[in-house]
Motif scaffolding. Structure first.
Motif, PDB file in Angstrom:
ATOM      1  N   MET A   4      15.007  -7.049   3.353  1.00  0.00           N
ATOM      2  CA  MET A   4      14.371  -5.727   3.426  1.00  0.00           C
ATOM      3  C   MET A   4      13.095  -5.692   2.593  1.00  0.00           C
ATOM      4  O   MET A   4      12.087  -5.121   3.015  1.00  0.00           O
ATOM      5  N   GLU A   5      13.122  -6.325   1.414  1.00  0.00           N
ATOM      6  CA  GLU A   5      11.929  -6.368   0.572  1.00  0.00           C
ATOM      7  C   GLU A   5      10.823  -7.181   1.245  1.00  0.00           C
ATOM      8  O   GLU A   5       9.651  -6.803   1.206  1.00  0.00           O
ATOM      9  N   LEU A   6      11.210  -8.302   1.860  1.00  0.00           N
ATOM     10  CA  LEU A   6      10.227  -9.117   2.570  1.00  0.00           C
ATOM     11  C   LEU A   6       9.613  -8.339   3.733  1.00  0.00           C
ATOM     12  O   LEU A   6       8.391  -8.368   3.933  1.00  0.00           O
ATOM     13  N   ASP A   7      10.448  -7.649   4.501  1.00  0.00           N
ATOM     14  CA  ASP A   7       9.943  -6.867   5.629  1.00  0.00           C
ATOM     15  C   ASP A   7       9.014  -5.756   5.152  1.00  0.00           C
ATOM     16  O   ASP A   7       7.977  -5.488   5.785  1.00  0.00           O
ATOM     17  N   ALA A   8       9.349  -5.112   4.049  1.00  0.00           N
ATOM     18  CA  ALA A   8       8.491  -4.051   3.509  1.00  0.00           C
ATOM     19  C   ALA A   8       7.141  -4.619   3.072  1.00  0.00           C
ATOM     20  O   ALA A   8       6.089  -4.016   3.324  1.00  0.00           O
ATOM     21  N   ARG A   9       7.163  -5.786   2.431  1.00  0.00           N
ATOM     22  CA  ARG A   9       5.917  -6.426   1.986  1.00  0.00           C
ATOM     23  C   ARG A   9       5.054  -6.819   3.179  1.00  0.00           C
ATOM     24  O   ARG A   9       3.855  -6.611   3.202  1.00  0.00           O
ATOM     25  N   ARG A  10       5.701  -7.371   4.216  1.00  0.00           N
ATOM     26  CA  ARG A  10       4.957  -7.742   5.429  1.00  0.00           C
ATOM     27  C   ARG A  10       4.319  -6.508   6.071  1.00  0.00           C
ATOM     28  O   ARG A  10       3.152  -6.543   6.476  1.00  0.00           O
ATOM     29  N   ALA A  11       5.090  -5.420   6.158  1.00  0.00           N
ATOM     30  CA  ALA A  11       4.579  -4.196   6.772  1.00  0.00           C
ATOM     31  C   ALA A  11       3.392  -3.654   5.984  1.00  0.00           C
ATOM     32  O   ALA A  11       2.406  -3.183   6.569  1.00  0.00           O
ATOM     33  N   GLU A  12       3.468  -3.729   4.653  1.00  0.00           N
ATOM     34  CA  GLU A  12       2.359  -3.260   3.814  1.00  0.00           C
ATOM     35  C   GLU A  12       1.085  -4.066   4.079  1.00  0.00           C
ATOM     36  O   GLU A  12      -0.002  -3.516   4.246  1.00  0.00           O
ATOM     37  N   ILE A  13       1.244  -5.389   4.156  1.00  0.00           N
ATOM     38  CA  ILE A  13       0.083  -6.256   4.409  1.00  0.00           C
ATOM     39  C   ILE A  13      -0.487  -5.996   5.793  1.00  0.00           C
ATOM     40  O   ILE A  13      -1.708  -5.921   5.983  1.00  0.00           O
ATOM     41  N   ILE A  14       0.376  -5.824   6.769  1.00  0.00           N
ATOM     42  CA  ILE A  14      -0.083  -5.563   8.141  1.00  0.00           C
ATOM     43  C   ILE A  14      -0.853  -4.247   8.202  1.00  0.00           C
ATOM     44  O   ILE A  14      -1.901  -4.154   8.854  1.00  0.00           O
ATOM     45  N   ARG A  15      -0.339  -3.212   7.507  1.00  0.00           N
ATOM     46  CA  ARG A  15      -1.062  -1.925   7.486  1.00  0.00           C
ATOM     47  C   ARG A  15      -2.455  -2.091   6.895  1.00  0.00           C
ATOM     48  O   ARG A  15      -3.434  -1.563   7.410  1.00  0.00           O
ATOM     49  N   GLN A  16      -2.536  -2.876   5.813  1.00  0.00           N
ATOM     50  CA  GLN A  16      -3.840  -3.110   5.195  1.00  0.00           C
ATOM     51  C   GLN A  16      -4.770  -3.867   6.140  1.00  0.00           C
ATOM     52  O   GLN A  16      -5.969  -3.578   6.202  1.00  0.00           O
ATOM     53  N   LEU A  17      -4.225  -4.833   6.879  1.00  0.00           N
ATOM     54  CA  LEU A  17      -5.045  -5.570   7.834  1.00  0.00           C
ATOM     55  C   LEU A  17      -5.571  -4.659   8.937  1.00  0.00           C
ATOM     56  O   LEU A  17      -6.729  -4.768   9.354  1.00  0.00           O
ATOM     57  N   PHE A  18      -4.733  -3.744   9.424  1.00  0.00           N
ATOM     58  CA  PHE A  18      -5.170  -2.821  10.473  1.00  0.00           C
ATOM     59  C   PHE A  18      -6.230  -1.845   9.973  1.00  0.00           C
ATOM     60  O   PHE A  18      -7.047  -1.365  10.747  1.00  0.00           O
ATOM     61  N   ASP A  19      -6.224  -1.567   8.671  1.00  0.00           N
ATOM     62  CA  ASP A  19      -7.211  -0.656   8.098  1.00  0.00           C
ATOM     63  C   ASP A  19      -8.543  -1.343   7.818  1.00  0.00           C
ATOM     64  O   ASP A  19      -9.526  -0.680   7.513  1.00  0.00           O
ATOM     65  N   THR A  20      -8.580  -2.683   7.925  1.00  0.00           N
ATOM     66  CA  THR A  20      -9.800  -3.436   7.620  1.00  0.00           C
ATOM     67  C   THR A  20     -10.700  -3.524   8.842  1.00  0.00           C
ATOM     68  O   THR A  20     -10.262  -3.892   9.925  1.00  0.00           O
ATOM     69  N   ASP A  21     -11.982  -3.189   8.633  1.00  0.00           N
ATOM     70  CA  ASP A  21     -12.957  -3.255   9.720  1.00  0.00           C
ATOM     71  C   ASP A  21     -13.911  -4.436   9.584  1.00  0.00           C
ATOM     72  O   ASP A  21     -14.798  -4.611  10.405  1.00  0.00           O
ATOM     73  N   SER A  22     -13.721  -5.243   8.546  1.00  0.00           N
ATOM     74  CA  SER A  22     -14.639  -6.338   8.270  1.00  0.00           C
ATOM     75  C   SER A  22     -14.101  -7.654   8.813  1.00  0.00           C
ATOM     76  O   SER A  22     -13.011  -8.098   8.456  1.00  0.00           O
ATOM     77  N   MET A  23     -14.881  -8.282   9.678  1.00  0.00           N
ATOM     78  CA  MET A  23     -14.506  -9.572  10.242  1.00  0.00           C
ATOM     79  C   MET A  23     -14.477 -10.635   9.144  1.00  0.00           C
ATOM     80  O   MET A  23     -13.621 -11.523   9.168  1.00  0.00           O
ATOM     81  N   GLU A  24     -15.383 -10.530   8.159  1.00  0.00           N
ATOM     82  CA  GLU A  24     -15.402 -11.512   7.071  1.00  0.00           C
ATOM     83  C   GLU A  24     -14.123 -11.434   6.241  1.00  0.00           C
ATOM     84  O   GLU A  24     -13.556 -12.454   5.849  1.00  0.00           O
ATOM     85  N   VAL A  25     -13.681 -10.220   5.974  1.00  0.00           N
ATOM     86  CA  VAL A  25     -12.442 -10.049   5.200  1.00  0.00           C
ATOM     87  C   VAL A  25     -11.263 -10.629   5.980  1.00  0.00           C
ATOM     88  O   VAL A  25     -10.427 -11.341   5.423  1.00  0.00           O
ATOM     89  N   LEU A  26     -11.199 -10.338   7.278  1.00  0.00           N
ATOM     90  CA  LEU A  26     -10.103 -10.866   8.093  1.00  0.00           C
ATOM     91  C   LEU A  26     -10.131 -12.392   8.154  1.00  0.00           C
ATOM     92  O   LEU A  26      -9.083 -13.039   8.070  1.00  0.00           O
TER      93      LEU A  26
END
Length: 95
Positions: A4-26
């Motif tokens: 559950m902790e791993l899934d929560a951490r993955r979901a947090e990272i995925i949300r941050q990735l979806f909020d990123t608009d920079s191709m360089e950051v990705l």
């Protein structure tokens, strides 16, 4: 760490990735992830694959025969007997 902790951490990272608009950051995140995964694969020892070949009927019958022979020879305990032995040996566990 639990699943559950791993899934929560993955979901947090995925949300941050979806909020990123920079191709360089990705691109940077992708390279960092690849390096981290590569490092981790080098550090972890290879785990032997478990043999998941099903038992044949002959093997199952042999195991049953062996168990029945042990029972007939008095080499097994009932769960009640085991519980009594544990209570006698470790009385503080059964309070």
């Amino acid at each position: 760490m639990t699943t559950m902790e791993l899934d929560a951490r993955r979901a947090e990272i995925i949300r941050q990735l979806f909020d990123t608009d920079s191709m360089e950051v990705l691109d940077s995140v992708k390279r960092s992830l690849a390096r981290a995964l590569h490092r981790e694969s080098k550090q972890q020892p290879t785990v032997a694959k478990e043999d998941l070949t099903p038992y044949t009927m002959e093997e199952l019958n042999a195991r049953l025969d062996r168990g029945e022979a042990e029972e007939a020879a008095g080499l097994v305990y009932t769960s009640k007997e085991v519980h009594q032995m544990i209570e006698k040996e470790f009385p503080w566990l059964c309070k």
